[in-house]
Scaffold this motif. Structure first.
Motif, PDB file in Angstrom:
ATOM      1  N   ARG A  14       0.838  -1.197   0.000  1.00  0.00           N
ATOM      2  CA  ARG A  14       0.000   0.000   0.000  1.00  0.00           C
ATOM      3  C   ARG A  14       0.878   1.254   0.000  1.00  0.00           C
ATOM      4  N   ASP A  15       2.066   1.156   0.620  1.00  0.00           N
ATOM      5  CA  ASP A  15       2.943   2.312   0.779  1.00  0.00           C
ATOM      6  C   ASP A  15       3.313   2.981  -0.533  1.00  0.00           C
ATOM      7  N   ASP A  16       3.461   2.201  -1.605  1.00  0.00           N
ATOM      8  CA  ASP A  16       3.820   2.793  -2.895  1.00  0.00           C
ATOM      9  C   ASP A  16       2.610   2.913  -3.821  1.00  0.00           C
ATOM     10  N   GLY A  17       1.408   2.878  -3.232  1.00  0.00           N
ATOM     11  CA  GLY A  17       0.194   2.995  -4.041  1.00  0.00           C
ATOM     12  C   GLY A  17      -0.028   1.793  -4.936  1.00  0.00           C
ATOM     13  N   TYR A  18       0.466   0.640  -4.480  1.00  0.00           N
ATOM     14  CA  TYR A  18       0.338  -0.601  -5.255  1.00  0.00           C
ATOM     15  C   TYR A  18       0.960  -0.463  -6.640  1.00  0.00           C
TER      16      TYR A  18
END
Length: 110
Positions: free
Chosen positions: A49-53
């Motif tokens: 989730r941290d890199d916006g998938y």
């Protein structure tokens, strides 16, 4: 649908490109991939989730760059920003800017 698609593609190959590894997909998907895919490419990008998938976007772009024909099977009424539609839109944009054209086939599923 994998079996019917596989029969339709002959003599082409059915290639599956995964954002991470085959261990990260559901058992049902893994079974279908192992049964029908001629080639499986694991990109090894962690899905977070941290890199916006972003791993999905990287995979979807790789699918388009490696395709002659793109088959997309979105669910009817599916949100137009889903991963399936993202891939279709990447392919459409690619077709606008490239001499190499990808055939895009969309079959909505119930």
């Amino acid at each position: 649908y994998c079996g019917r698609l596989k029969n339709h593609l002959l003599p082409r190959t059915l290639k599956v490109i995964l954002p991470d590894t085959i261990e990260q997909v559901t058992e049902f998907a893994r079974d279908s991939i192992e049964k029908y895919a001629d080639e499986v490419i694991e990109l090894g990008n962690k899905i977070t989730r941290d890199d916006g998938y972003n791993s999905y976007r990287l995979r979807n772009t790789e699918l388009v760059l490696d395709a002659d024909i793109l088959w997309a099977f979105p669910k009817k009424g599916n949100y137009p920003r889903s991963g399936t539609w993202m891939t279709v839109n990447i392919a459409k944009n690619f077709n606008k800017s490239s001499k190499h054209q990808i055939a895009i086939n969309i079959r909505e599923l119930d």
